[in-house]
Write an enzyme that holds these catalytic residues in place. Structure first.
Site, short mmCIF file in Angstrom:
data_model
loop_
_atom_site.label_atom_id
_atom_site.label_comp_id
_atom_site.label_asym_id
_atom_site.label_seq_id
_atom_site.Cartn_x
_atom_site.Cartn_y
_atom_site.Cartn_z
N LYS A 97 0.83 -1.21 0.00
CA LYS A 97 0.00 0.00 0.00
C LYS A 97 0.86 1.26 0.00
O LYS A 97 0.64 2.19 -0.79
CB LYS A 97 -0.91 0.00 1.24
CG LYS A 97 -1.52 1.35 1.56
CD LYS A 97 -2.30 1.36 2.86
CE LYS A 97 -1.53 1.59 4.13
NZ LYS A 97 -1.24 2.98 4.50
N ASN A 98 1.88 1.29 0.87
CA ASN A 98 2.66 2.52 1.02
C ASN A 98 3.64 2.76 -0.12
O ASN A 98 4.33 3.78 -0.15
CB ASN A 98 3.36 2.55 2.37
CG ASN A 98 2.37 2.77 3.50
OD1 ASN A 98 1.20 3.09 3.25
ND2 ASN A 98 2.81 2.58 4.74
N ASP A 149 5.06 0.56 11.97
CA ASP A 149 3.82 -0.05 11.48
C ASP A 149 3.67 -1.51 11.92
O ASP A 149 2.64 -2.13 11.62
CB ASP A 149 3.75 0.04 9.95
CG ASP A 149 3.53 1.47 9.47
OD1 ASP A 149 3.12 2.31 10.29
OD2 ASP A 149 3.76 1.74 8.27
N ARG A 175 -8.55 -0.33 5.15
CA ARG A 175 -7.75 0.73 4.50
C ARG A 175 -6.44 0.17 3.98
O ARG A 175 -5.90 0.69 3.00
CB ARG A 175 -7.44 1.86 5.51
CG ARG A 175 -8.62 2.78 5.78
CD ARG A 175 -8.15 3.96 6.61
NE ARG A 175 -6.83 4.37 6.17
CZ ARG A 175 -5.86 4.81 6.97
NH1 ARG A 175 -6.06 4.91 8.25
NH2 ARG A 175 -4.70 5.16 6.48
N ARG A 213 0.96 14.41 13.06
CA ARG A 213 1.26 14.19 11.66
C ARG A 213 1.16 15.43 10.77
O ARG A 213 0.39 15.49 9.82
CB ARG A 213 0.39 13.07 11.10
CG ARG A 213 0.51 11.81 11.92
CD ARG A 213 -0.09 10.61 11.28
NE ARG A 213 0.66 10.13 10.15
CZ ARG A 213 0.24 9.17 9.35
NH1 ARG A 213 -0.92 8.61 9.55
NH2 ARG A 213 0.98 8.75 8.35
N CYS A 249 -4.47 12.78 13.73
CA CYS A 249 -5.13 11.50 13.52
C CYS A 249 -4.86 10.61 14.72
O CYS A 249 -4.15 11.01 15.65
CB CYS A 249 -4.71 10.84 12.21
SG CYS A 249 -3.21 9.92 12.28
#
Ligand code: EPU
Length: 419
Positions: free
Chosen positions: A22-23, A307, A399, A122, A117
């Site tokens: 994803k990233n 993560d 997500r 962030r 968030c």
């Protein structure tokens, strides 16, 4: 709202493939804005954040087509609306990745400021400061960042005060079309940054030093069509390995890059697992000795990824002894702790440290996911808990994890999606 219903106690066995990262896919999609020619991206994960980025590109005027479930073709022939509206940015902070490419390609960009968030403040101040150093004029008004560079960007020296992954990516995408040379120091060294540099190079960019903390970019007049395959998702692969390890199973994750997971596999070995590479692109984890506690501190790559911190903590609830888990990247990334404690874990927070005392028999409970990786941690805890766990707000998980319940079920987990 979807929930997961998980019945704990089944050890995960077998093999399961990692999806595309994803990233990596997010900046790759943003990079498609840099050229008027079509760019084809393979191994795009089917997750919510990617859908959001695809709609954002379409909103700007790019044509976005999916050829097969994991191949996306983006053709940004013209970009009549170079902006990222609040409604999109609020659901996905990585939308700020379009800032650099838009200014470089169209000379202007209007991107909603991301708010705080679940995992911390962030801000994107470092992205903005770096863009200014390339000659963009930036103003903030009505919750938006407006950047203009009517005469185009010019190369410059950029030193990031702290390492930022999307900040490095954003400025790389701006620098490839700037006049002259840009030198980025204290750049992020994450594999996703390297993957972006590979894609940009295929599009005609001139980049040196990818994967080191000093990246050089020689600006070019224009970029062209390219085809690129996104790298494996190391965080998804790591999550699956941690799930296998926590359940005491024998799990192989295929189609991954073991080198990208070296910090995790080192910890798993210290904790008492045997970790092998049955093939150059797979990792197998199984118990070798009694599970013991091992301290862990999150760091930028090649250190232990933030993560994977929440998922690692779920493993440590089952380990013998005290594990100190220190979070250095985000200031508020312990939202999973109170939920894990509700499942009978014994974790105490002291500033940016979590002190995990184990082993503790976890018990199924009603829980709520607070962010993407926190939800993964709850899933892992639920897989070893006694009885049933319900995890609410699974949309956080959707997500960033592709068909996670199907993947887990295929290796023996008892997991169901319910309404
Ligand atoms: N920071 C600033 N100012 C900035 C940018 C960052 O102060 O302008 C701070 C952040 O607040 C944070 C630290 O610098 O404390 C590092 O943040 P970074 O910019 O590296 O994070 P990011 O680029 O926003 C990416 C990933 C995250 C991952 C972090 C760290 C993407 C799309 N997101 O975020 O992934 O946690 O790097 O590795 O690449 C996730 O996938 O769950 C996720 C949150």
């Amino acid at each position: 709202m979807d929930k997961f219903l998980i019945e704990g106690g089944a050890a995960l066995r077998g093999s399961v493939a990692a999806s595309g990262a994803k990233n990596s896919a997010l900046p790759a999609l943003a990079a498609c804005l840099l050229t008027s020619e079509p760019v084809t991206l393979g191994r795009i994960p089917r997750v919510k954040d990617i859908r959001t980025m695809q709609s954002l590109l379409a909103h700007m005027g790019a044509s976005v087509e999916e050829y097969s479930p994991d191949i996306t073709l983006v053709h940004a022939n013209s970009l009549p609306r170079p902006e990222a509206p609040y409604d999109v940015v609020k659901t996905m902070r990585a939308s700020s990745l379009v800032l650099g490419p838009l200014v470089a390609r169209t000379g202007r960009a209007r991107v909603s400021m991301p708010g705080g968030c679940a995992i911390g403040a962030r801000p994107i101040d470092l992205h903005m400061r770096a863009l200014e150093q390339l000659g963009a004029r930036i103003e903030q008004s009505h919750g938006y960042v407006e950047a203009v560079a009517p005469e185009g960007l010019r190369g410059g020296q950029i030193h990031f005060d702290r390492i930022t992954v999307t900040g490095t990516e954003d400025i790389l995408m701006a620098a490839v079309l700037a006049k002259g040379e840009t030198v980025i120091t204290n750049a992020a060294r994450e594999p996703e940054v390297v993957d972006l540099c590979d894609l940009l190079t295929k599009m005609g960019a001139k980049i040196g030093g990818a994967g080191t903390s000093r990246i050089t970019v020689e600006g070019v007049e224009g970029l062209h069509a390219a085809e690129h395959q996104i790298i494996a998702d190391r965080i998804e692969a790591g999550t699956l390995l941690l799930a296998g390890a926590t359940t005491g199973g024998d799990l192989t994750v295929t189609q991954c890059v073991p080198e990208h997971l070296a910090a995790l596999t080192a910890k798993l070995r210290q904790a008492g697992f045997e970790v092998t590479e049955p093939t150059p692109d797979s990792l197998r984890v199984r118990p070798q000795a009694k599970l013991r506690s091992v301290d862990m501190t999150t760091e930028e790559h090649p250190g232990f990824a933030t993560d994977l911190q929440a998922q690692y903590m779920a493993l440590m609830t089952q380990a013998d002894g005290i594990a100190m888990v220190t979070e250095t990247i985000f200031e508020n990334r312990f939202m999973h702790v109170s939920e894990l404690n509700r499942m009978n874990a014994n974790i105490r927070i002291d500033g940016n440290r979590a002190i995990v005392a184990g082993p503790r028999p976890l018990t199924g409970a009603q829980t709520i996911a607070s962010d993407l990786r926190a939800s993964a941690s709850l899933v892992i805890a639920a897989l070893v808990a006694d009885g049933e766990t319900v995890i609410d707000r699974v949309y956080h998980m959707d997500r960033g994890y592709e068909r996670i319940e199907q993947k887990l079920e295929s290796v023996g987990a008892r997991i169901r999606r319910i309404q």
